[in-house]
Scaffold this active site. Structure first.
Site, PDB file in Angstrom:
ATOM      1  N   ALA A 127      -4.642 -14.695   4.466  1.00 33.16           N
ATOM      2  CA  ALA A 127      -5.034 -15.441   3.273  1.00 33.16           C
ATOM      3  C   ALA A 127      -3.743 -15.681   2.514  1.00 33.16           C
ATOM      4  O   ALA A 127      -2.914 -14.777   2.422  1.00 33.16           O
ATOM      5  CB  ALA A 127      -5.986 -14.595   2.446  1.00 33.16           C
TER       6      ALA A 127
ATOM      7  N   GLU B 121       0.834  -1.203   0.000  1.00 36.93           N
ATOM      8  CA  GLU B 121       0.000   0.000   0.000  1.00 36.93           C
ATOM      9  C   GLU B 121       0.874   1.261   0.000  1.00 36.93           C
ATOM     10  O   GLU B 121       0.365   2.373  -0.078  1.00 36.93           O
ATOM     11  CB  GLU B 121      -0.911   0.015   1.231  1.00 36.93           C
TER      12      GLU B 121
HETATM   13  N1  HPA Z   1       0.308 -15.033  -3.243  1.00 32.45           N
HETATM   14  C1  HPA Z   1       0.531 -13.987  -2.433  1.00 32.45           C
HETATM   15  N2  HPA Z   1      -0.386 -13.539  -1.584  1.00 32.45           N
HETATM   16  C2  HPA Z   1      -1.569 -14.164  -1.533  1.00 32.45           C
HETATM   17  C3  HPA Z   1      -1.857 -15.256  -2.359  1.00 32.45           C
HETATM   18  C4  HPA Z   1      -0.868 -15.714  -3.267  1.00 32.45           C
HETATM   19  O1  HPA Z   1      -1.049 -16.673  -4.034  1.00 32.45           O
HETATM   20  N3  HPA Z   1      -3.132 -15.655  -2.055  1.00 32.45           N
HETATM   21  C5  HPA Z   1      -3.572 -14.833  -1.069  1.00 32.45           C
HETATM   22  N4  HPA Z   1      -2.633 -13.912  -0.761  1.00 32.45           N
END
Ligand code: HPA
Length: 295
Positions: free
Chosen positions: A123, A96
């Site tokens: 995530a 960001e």
């Molecule tokens: N790569 C990097 N950051 C992420 C991914 C990914 O595949 N999936 C969720 N955040």
């Protein structure tokens, strides 16, 4: 960063950290012993809190603003399984444009508020071919790629009031909490969808190339993302006990010609799908932590 801030390392003075913590303490009766940082699409954890007191980041003195879809920009105090918690719904990222001292500002606030433990969630892409979308990985260790290039939230003069100049990272992710979480996951019937492994952070914001995914997997990384590690480093620096997990929202592309490509909508969707599972894991974990006097 203006020159004075560059000389300090952190662009914040100790007094600014204190000002923010004191402002929050004056505006809520909650005294959290546990802080939880929610990753993309995982903000539902905040809805689990009883007796919630919510602050928008824009109303908190010195607090940065979240610019990413799927990150609400709220700090929510409340109780979970009888434990006073603080949930950060929307984190800050290097991509960001924030320097890491800003990305990690909230962690020092948690410390000054009196929190003793931190749960981090993210995530992530699944580099380990055995991981499927929706799987959860308890983080055993991390690889800090920006750190290897000299980009670290602790760069600059050290403030001993927070922690030592050279903090250890070999035990960053608390062993007791990891085994407790694995036992809870087993009890909840997560079976083969629960793993323990290594998370690798990159600067982002682009997703990885096939060559990068192969490289990271060869290095020993099981999941890859764009967050978490700076917060963990600052948390360990100031002595917080840390537990973390990745939700696998997409499988990393390790083969040329593969039809799937990572995208943010898919990441948020996978987060929504797995939300209940994660919420159950976190609330039972917190309950057990309380039972064992770990929080
Ligand atoms: N790569 C990097 N950051 C992420 C991914 C990914 O595949 N999936 C969720 N955040």
């Amino acid at each position: 960063m203006e020159p004075a801030a560059a000389a300090r390392g952190s662009g914040y003075t100790y007094e600014q950290y204190k000002e923010t913590a004191d402002w929050l303490l004056a505006h809520t009766h909650h005294r959290p012993s546990l802080a939880i940082i929610c990753g993309s699409g995982l903000g539902g954890l905040a809805d689990l809190l009883k007796d919630p007191v919510t602050f928008n980041y824009k109303d908190i003195p010195n607090f940065p603003q979240s610019t990413v879809a799927g990150h609400a920009g709220q700090l929510v105090f409340g109780t979970l399984a009888g434990v006073t918690c603080l949930v950060m719904n929307g984190r800050f990222h290097m991509y960001e444009g924030y320097p890491l001292w800003k990305v990690t500002f909230p962690v020092r606030i948690f410390c000054l508020l009196g929190a003793k433990s931190l749960i981090v969630t993210n995530a992530a892409g699944g580099l380990n071919p055995g991981y499927q979308v929706g799987d959860i990985m308890v983080i055993r260790d991390h690889i800090n790629m920006p750190g290897m290039a000299g980009v670290n939230p602790l760069t600059g003069p050290n403030d001993e009031r927070f922690g030592p100049r050279f903090p250890a990272m070999s035990d960053a992710y608390d062993e007791e909490l990891r085994s407790l979480a694995l036992a809870v996951g087993k009890e909840l019937g997560f079976g083969a969808s629960l793993h323990e492994g290594t998370y690798c952070t990159l600067g982002g914001p682009n997703y990885e190339t096939v060559a990068e995914c192969r490289f990271l997997h060869k290095l020993g990384a099981d999941t890859v993302g764009m967050s978490t590690v700076p917060e963990v480093i600052v948390a360990r620096h100031c002595g917080l006990r840390v537990f973390g997990f990745s939700l696998v929202t997409n499988k990393s592309v390790l083969e040329y010609g593969a039809r799937e490509r990572a995208n943010h909508a898919e990441v948020l969707e996978a987060g929504r799908h797995a939300a209940r599972k994660l919420e159950r894991l976190v609330s039972v974990l917190v309950e057990r932590m309380k039972g064992k006097g770990l929080v």
